[in-house]
Design a protein around this motif. Structure first.
Motif, PDB file in Angstrom:
ATOM      1  N   GLU A   1    -102.665 -33.364 -28.492  1.00 22.16           N
ATOM      2  CA  GLU A   1    -103.056 -31.951 -28.271  1.00 22.16           C
ATOM      3  C   GLU A   1    -104.211 -31.578 -29.482  1.00 22.16           C
ATOM      4  OE1 GLU A   1     -98.907 -29.823 -26.890  1.00 22.16           O
ATOM      5  OE2 GLU A   1     -99.517 -29.518 -29.116  1.00 22.16           O
ATOM      6  N   ILE A   2    -105.011 -30.641 -28.989  1.00 19.00           N
ATOM      7  CA  ILE A   2    -105.847 -29.546 -29.800  1.00 19.00           C
ATOM      8  C   ILE A   2    -104.872 -28.575 -30.113  1.00 19.00           C
ATOM      9  CG2 ILE A   2    -108.036 -28.718 -30.328  1.00 19.00           C
ATOM     10  CD1 ILE A   2    -109.336 -30.359 -28.232  1.00 19.00           C
ATOM     11  N   SER A   3    -104.163 -28.534 -31.102  1.00 19.49           N
ATOM     12  CA  SER A   3    -103.271 -27.509 -31.443  1.00 19.49           C
ATOM     13  C   SER A   3    -103.746 -26.480 -32.368  1.00 19.49           C
ATOM     14  CB  SER A   3    -101.816 -27.950 -31.836  1.00 19.49           C
ATOM     15  OG  SER A   3    -100.824 -27.050 -31.888  1.00 19.49           O
ATOM     16  N   LEU A   4    -103.986 -25.106 -31.567  1.00 16.25           N
ATOM     17  CA  LEU A   4    -104.278 -24.013 -32.380  1.00 16.25           C
ATOM     18  C   LEU A   4    -103.548 -22.868 -32.359  1.00 16.25           C
ATOM     19  CD1 LEU A   4    -107.872 -24.347 -31.034  1.00 16.25           C
ATOM     20  CD2 LEU A   4    -107.211 -25.222 -33.211  1.00 16.25           C
ATOM     21  N   ARG A   5    -101.991 -22.939 -32.268  1.00 16.42           N
ATOM     22  CA  ARG A   5    -101.151 -21.893 -32.188  1.00 16.42           C
ATOM     23  C   ARG A   5    -101.109 -21.185 -33.380  1.00 16.42           C
ATOM     24  NH1 ARG A   5     -98.955 -27.091 -30.347  1.00 16.42           N
ATOM     25  NH2 ARG A   5     -97.828 -26.881 -28.321  1.00 16.42           N
ATOM     26  N   ARG A   6    -101.312 -19.798 -32.869  1.00 16.75           N
ATOM     27  CA  ARG A   6    -101.222 -18.814 -34.081  1.00 16.75           C
ATOM     28  C   ARG A   6    -102.177 -18.684 -34.912  1.00 16.75           C
ATOM     29  NH1 ARG A   6     -96.512 -21.070 -32.808  1.00 16.75           N
ATOM     30  NH2 ARG A   6     -96.708 -22.437 -34.785  1.00 16.75           N
ATOM     31  N   ILE A   7    -103.375 -19.242 -34.672  1.00 21.20           N
ATOM     32  CA  ILE A   7    -104.619 -19.229 -35.625  1.00 21.20           C
ATOM     33  C   ILE A   7    -104.836 -17.771 -35.719  1.00 21.20           C
ATOM     34  CG2 ILE A   7    -105.277 -21.681 -35.551  1.00 21.20           C
ATOM     35  CD1 ILE A   7    -107.531 -20.669 -33.861  1.00 21.20           C
ATOM     36  N   GLN A   8    -105.780 -17.378 -36.592  1.00 24.51           N
ATOM     37  CA  GLN A   8    -106.322 -16.121 -36.759  1.00 24.51           C
ATOM     38  C   GLN A   8    -107.754 -16.068 -37.462  1.00 24.51           C
ATOM     39  OE1 GLN A   8    -104.046 -13.007 -38.726  1.00 24.51           O
ATOM     40  NE2 GLN A   8    -102.025 -13.679 -37.701  1.00 24.51           N
ATOM     41  N   THR A   9    -108.520 -15.619 -36.760  1.00 23.36           N
ATOM     42  CA  THR A   9    -110.023 -15.642 -37.205  1.00 23.36           C
ATOM     43  C   THR A   9    -110.881 -14.828 -36.433  1.00 23.36           C
ATOM     44  OG1 THR A   9    -111.736 -17.052 -37.103  1.00 23.36           O
ATOM     45  CG2 THR A   9    -110.724 -17.526 -35.418  1.00 23.36           C
ATOM     46  N   PRO A  10    -111.716 -14.232 -37.015  1.00 21.91           N
ATOM     47  CA  PRO A  10    -112.627 -13.279 -36.601  1.00 21.91           C
ATOM     48  C   PRO A  10    -113.567 -13.636 -35.194  1.00 21.91           C
ATOM     49  CG  PRO A  10    -112.904 -12.912 -38.891  1.00 21.91           C
ATOM     50  CD  PRO A  10    -112.126 -14.163 -38.633  1.00 21.91           C
ATOM     51  N   GLU A  11    -113.883 -14.923 -35.242  1.00 16.26           N
ATOM     52  CA  GLU A  11    -114.670 -15.637 -34.289  1.00 16.26           C
ATOM     53  C   GLU A  11    -114.155 -17.116 -34.123  1.00 16.26           C
ATOM     54  OE1 GLU A  11    -119.451 -16.529 -33.581  1.00 16.26           O
ATOM     55  OE2 GLU A  11    -118.932 -15.121 -34.703  1.00 16.26           O
ATOM     56  N   PHE A  12    -114.052 -17.555 -32.803  1.00 19.11           N
ATOM     57  CA  PHE A  12    -113.648 -18.803 -32.324  1.00 19.11           C
ATOM     58  C   PHE A  12    -114.615 -19.421 -31.501  1.00 19.11           C
ATOM     59  CE2 PHE A  12    -110.602 -21.407 -29.991  1.00 19.11           C
ATOM     60  CZ  PHE A  12    -110.744 -22.398 -30.494  1.00 19.11           C
ATOM     61  N   ARG A  13    -115.594 -20.332 -32.044  1.00 15.32           N
ATOM     62  CA  ARG A  13    -116.431 -21.220 -31.108  1.00 15.32           C
ATOM     63  C   ARG A  13    -115.788 -22.388 -30.416  1.00 15.32           C
ATOM     64  NH1 ARG A  13    -120.953 -20.396 -35.752  1.00 15.32           N
ATOM     65  NH2 ARG A  13    -121.021 -18.107 -36.092  1.00 15.32           N
ATOM     66  N   PHE A  14    -115.542 -22.236 -29.480  1.00 15.82           N
ATOM     67  CA  PHE A  14    -115.100 -23.533 -28.759  1.00 15.82           C
ATOM     68  C   PHE A  14    -116.093 -23.750 -27.596  1.00 15.82           C
ATOM     69  CE2 PHE A  14    -112.148 -25.889 -25.882  1.00 15.82           C
ATOM     70  CZ  PHE A  14    -111.478 -26.653 -26.633  1.00 15.82           C
ATOM     71  N   VAL A  15    -116.992 -24.338 -28.212  1.00 14.05           N
ATOM     72  CA  VAL A  15    -118.166 -25.025 -27.280  1.00 14.05           C
ATOM     73  C   VAL A  15    -118.324 -26.394 -27.546  1.00 14.05           C
ATOM     74  CG1 VAL A  15    -119.259 -22.614 -27.412  1.00 14.05           C
ATOM     75  CG2 VAL A  15    -119.655 -24.041 -29.398  1.00 14.05           C
ATOM     76  N   GLY A  16    -117.466 -27.034 -27.579  1.00 20.71           N
ATOM     77  CA  GLY A  16    -117.598 -28.639 -27.788  1.00 20.71           C
ATOM     78  C   GLY A  16    -117.449 -29.201 -26.182  1.00 20.71           C
ATOM     79  N   GLU A  17    -117.258 -30.417 -26.267  1.00 24.72           N
ATOM     80  CA  GLU A  17    -117.057 -31.252 -24.881  1.00 24.72           C
ATOM     81  C   GLU A  17    -115.527 -31.087 -24.448  1.00 24.72           C
ATOM     82  OE1 GLU A  17    -118.842 -35.101 -24.922  1.00 24.72           O
ATOM     83  OE2 GLU A  17    -120.604 -34.391 -25.737  1.00 24.72           O
ATOM     84  N   ARG A  18    -115.584 -31.108 -23.015  1.00 18.83           N
ATOM     85  CA  ARG A  18    -114.162 -31.033 -22.582  1.00 18.83           C
ATOM     86  C   ARG A  18    -113.405 -32.263 -22.769  1.00 18.83           C
ATOM     87  NH1 ARG A  18    -113.058 -28.577 -17.344  1.00 18.83           N
ATOM     88  NH2 ARG A  18    -115.309 -28.740 -17.052  1.00 18.83           N
ATOM     89  N   PRO A  19    -112.278 -32.143 -23.419  1.00 17.89           N
ATOM     90  CA  PRO A  19    -111.297 -33.255 -23.612  1.00 17.89           C
ATOM     91  C   PRO A  19    -110.974 -33.780 -22.014  1.00 17.89           C
ATOM     92  CG  PRO A  19    -110.528 -31.522 -24.792  1.00 17.89           C
ATOM     93  CD  PRO A  19    -111.565 -30.960 -23.840  1.00 17.89           C
ATOM     94  N   GLU A  20    -110.951 -35.095 -21.891  1.00 16.87           N
ATOM     95  CA  GLU A  20    -110.644 -35.660 -20.578  1.00 16.87           C
ATOM     96  C   GLU A  20    -108.993 -35.749 -20.370  1.00 16.87           C
ATOM     97  OE1 GLU A  20    -112.664 -36.061 -18.090  1.00 16.87           O
ATOM     98  OE2 GLU A  20    -114.283 -35.494 -19.526  1.00 16.87           O
ATOM     99  N   GLN A  21    -108.385 -35.795 -21.589  1.00 15.81           N
ATOM    100  CA  GLN A  21    -107.174 -36.118 -21.583  1.00 15.81           C
ATOM    101  C   GLN A  21    -106.435 -35.325 -22.479  1.00 15.81           C
ATOM    102  OE1 GLN A  21    -107.234 -40.576 -21.884  1.00 15.81           O
ATOM    103  NE2 GLN A  21    -105.354 -40.479 -20.389  1.00 15.81           N
ATOM    104  N   GLY A  22    -105.034 -35.051 -22.647  1.00 16.88           N
ATOM    105  CA  GLY A  22    -104.425 -34.377 -23.736  1.00 16.88           C
ATOM    106  C   GLY A  22    -104.415 -32.747 -23.222  1.00 16.88           C
ATOM    107  N   ARG A  23    -104.168 -31.877 -24.179  1.00 16.16           N
ATOM    108  CA  ARG A  23    -103.940 -30.583 -24.085  1.00 16.16           C
ATOM    109  C   ARG A  23    -104.689 -29.767 -25.169  1.00 16.16           C
ATOM    110  NH1 ARG A  23     -98.670 -28.265 -24.360  1.00 16.16           N
ATOM    111  NH2 ARG A  23     -99.295 -26.632 -22.536  1.00 16.16           N
ATOM    112  N   VAL A  24    -105.249 -28.483 -24.869  1.00 13.03           N
ATOM    113  CA  VAL A  24    -105.655 -27.615 -25.657  1.00 13.03           C
ATOM    114  C   VAL A  24    -104.930 -26.262 -25.632  1.00 13.03           C
ATOM    115  CG1 VAL A  24    -107.643 -25.938 -26.327  1.00 13.03           C
ATOM    116  CG2 VAL A  24    -108.146 -28.376 -25.246  1.00 13.03           C
ATOM    117  N   VAL A  25    -104.202 -26.183 -26.931  1.00 11.68           N
ATOM    118  CA  VAL A  25    -103.071 -24.864 -26.950  1.00 11.68           C
ATOM    119  C   VAL A  25    -103.705 -24.010 -28.083  1.00 11.68           C
ATOM    120  CG1 VAL A  25    -100.585 -24.418 -27.410  1.00 11.68           C
ATOM    121  CG2 VAL A  25    -101.338 -26.933 -26.469  1.00 11.68           C
ATOM    122  N   VAL A  26    -103.672 -22.864 -27.437  1.00  9.71           N
ATOM    123  CA  VAL A  26    -104.182 -21.693 -28.366  1.00  9.71           C
ATOM    124  C   VAL A  26    -102.984 -20.584 -28.111  1.00  9.71           C
ATOM    125  CG1 VAL A  26    -106.592 -22.033 -28.419  1.00  9.71           C
ATOM    126  CG2 VAL A  26    -105.686 -20.642 -26.563  1.00  9.71           C
TER     127      VAL A  26
END
Length: 531
Positions: free
Chosen positions: A305-330
């Motif tokens: 996973e790309i695990s970003l559970r419960r992070i806190q930030t004024p700005e989040f730039r998710f502008v990378g390449e799409r993962p072909e497998q696995g999960r993204v968790v926010v």
């Protein structure tokens, strides 16, 4: 206890050690290099003989209780092109002199656990292993371009200013970790541009006082769960997990490396991507300015996973390449501004955004509402209203009322698919008639059509009155309208005697009126709750 310094020079020093001893007292560089690039590369297989070697115990004696400086000079250890034989053991010691080692080669591991330094710089050195748990520096710790064969340990280390590991190449230890830095504290910047780590980088509970920069880094741990394992990481400003422009000036001949190798690239410039082969975990992290994923590439297995559970930030730039497998968790993350692209998020089954709170959307490139709705649907394989309501609230706050209504309509249609047969049929009816109340003009149009049809039909009829001496004048238009409008009495319904098919026609208008009124009331109730 650190022993007092002494002018006495050990009697058994070799010629190279004597050169080092004298250079230490004047603060000058002890340079044992040959000026031949192939022979001076500490990472090559070329053998460095005794003429370039000093013993680790002599180095330790200089650093822990060396001789005083020559009058008017500052004592410091500066080595270039030197082989250090034996194990350098400084654990628990206090090293007062400035230390700078360039292009040196260590035969055995370097032990710095619980040691105290002012500033320690090791540039382009070959190190079997660096053991530095609870290391304390008043100034910098620099390890740029070093190659470490069996990992770096910086658990609970405290770095007084900056930590620099740019262009370092670090292999894993016997526990599968390339860098073990749980509880690490860096007062200013952590610079790791073009870092290559072949094992887990563990930074659980670490703190960085300014920014953490991993531009162009390659973190590879395909056999483990995470390549970067940093829950509860705190970065006071920005975390850069981005690509880096490669057309920068190379390192010069100065002893101190530059802090920034290059900026995040613009279109058309040569770049090296941030690559993460293995999972990434930043759960419960706190970031003062931004998390930047510009140009990031992730290679995951289905279990990672790309695990970003419960992070806190004024700005989040998710502008990378799409993962072909696995999960993204926010899930549970709190972001003020979300910067993303339609191509950066994974598809159905690869995304979780339950409880993801964001206040503003700033998409890069073309990101139409239809794609945004696909993003929500991909994140909710089982229907959940919260992601739709969050998106609608953000759109409404930015003045996009029509798009907000489209999102809430999509929520109702998605919910309808989960209902039993009877409520589902009622949902279809609401959708068909008044679009769940989000397009109230359609109800008015249906009423107008039914009224016109009823008025035309009843205009062919001249019915007898129920009470011959008490009845209003017959009006087909008013009669049709009285049938359609529940509750409101226009004085026509119940005054005329209808028979046969006319009774069924009148009953049909009454039923349609109640259906339209009920669906409009349901839609109005949703609009009021939404307001």
């Amino acid at each position: 206890m650190t022993e007092a310094r002494t002018d006495e020079e050990p009697a058994d020093l070799t010629a190279s050690e004597r050169r080092m001893w004298d250079a230490y007292r004047t603060g000058s560089v002890c340079d044992l290099s040959t000026r031949a690039a192939d022979r001076d590369d500490p990472h090559s297989e070329h053998v460095w003989g005794p003429e370039r070697s000093v013993r680790a115990r002599v180095v330790a004696r200089l650093l822990l209780h060396g001789p005083p400086p020559v009058p008017g000079r500052v004592a410091s250890l500066k080595l270039r092109g030197v082989r250090i034989s034996g194990r350098l053991e400084l654990s628990g010691g206090t090293v007062a002199p400035y230390v700078e080692l360039q292009s040196c080669r260590f035969d055995s591991e370097v032990q710095l656990s619980e040691a105290r330094f002012g500033t320690l710089r090791m540039v382009n050195c070959a190190i079997p292993r660096l053991e530095a748990a609870r290391l304390h520096t008043e100034g910098d710790l620099h390890l740029p371009r070093c190659r470490v064969a069996r990992g770096i340990r910086l658990t609970d280390a405290q770095i007084g200013t900056d930590l620099l590991v740019s262009q370092a190449v670090v292999q894993r230890d016997n526990k599968g970790r390339a860098i073990a830095a749980d509880g690490l504290s860096v007062a200013q910047d952590l610079q790791g541009e073009l870092l290559e780590a072949y094992g887990e980088v563990s930074m659980r509970g670490a703190k960085v006082g300014v920014s953490m920069n991993l531009r162009g880094a390659r973190l590879r741990n395909p056999s483990g769960r995470f390549a970067l394992n940093a829950p509860q990481l705190t970065v006071e400003r920005t975390l850069y997990l981005t690509s880096i422009a490669l057309d920068y000036a190379a390192y010069g001949g100065t002893s101190t490396p530059p802090y920034g190798l290059g900026p995040t690239p613009v279109r058309g410039r040569r770049a090296r991507y941030f690559e993460c082969l293995g999972g990434l975990r930043l759960d419960d992290g706190r970031f003062g300015d931004t998390i930047d994923f510009y140009g990031a590439r992730f290679t995951l297995t289905d279990e990672q996973e790309i695990s970003l559970r419960r992070i806190q930030t004024p700005e989040f730039r998710f502008v990378g390449e799409r993962p072909e497998q696995g999960r993204v968790v926010v899930s549970g993350a709190k972001v003020v501004k979300l910067v993303d692209t339609s191509t950066s998020w994974p598809g159905p089954g690869g995304l979780s955004i339950e409880g993801f709170v964001y206040e503003n959307l700033a998409p890069r490139g073309h990101f139409p509402l239809s794609r945004r709705l696909e993003w929500v649907a991909a994140a909710t394989p089982e229907f959940s209203p919260e992601p739709y309501e969050r998106l609608a609230a953000v759109l409404r706050a930015s003045g996009e009322d029509q798009e907000a209504r489209e999102v809430l309509l999509a929520k109702q249609r998605r919910r309808r698919a989960t209902l039993p047969a009877a409520p589902k049929a009622w949902g279809y009816l609401q959708d068909w008639t008044v679009v769940y109340g989000y397009r109230p003009g359609r109800a008015a149009l249906w009423m107008l059509v039914l009224w016109a049809a009823g008025a035309f039909t009843f205009s062919q009829l001249d019915p007898p009155a129920i009470k011959a001496d008490e009845h209003p004048q017959w009006s087909a238009a008013l009669y049709a309208l009285d049938l359609l409008l529940p509750v409101i009495d226009l004085g026509q319904q119940g005054q005329w005697k209808l028979e046969g098919g006319w009774q069924w026609g009148a009953a049909g208008l009454v039923v349609m009126g109640w259906i339209l009124a009920t669906t409009v009331a349901a839609g109005a109730s949703r609009l009021l709750r939404r307001g």
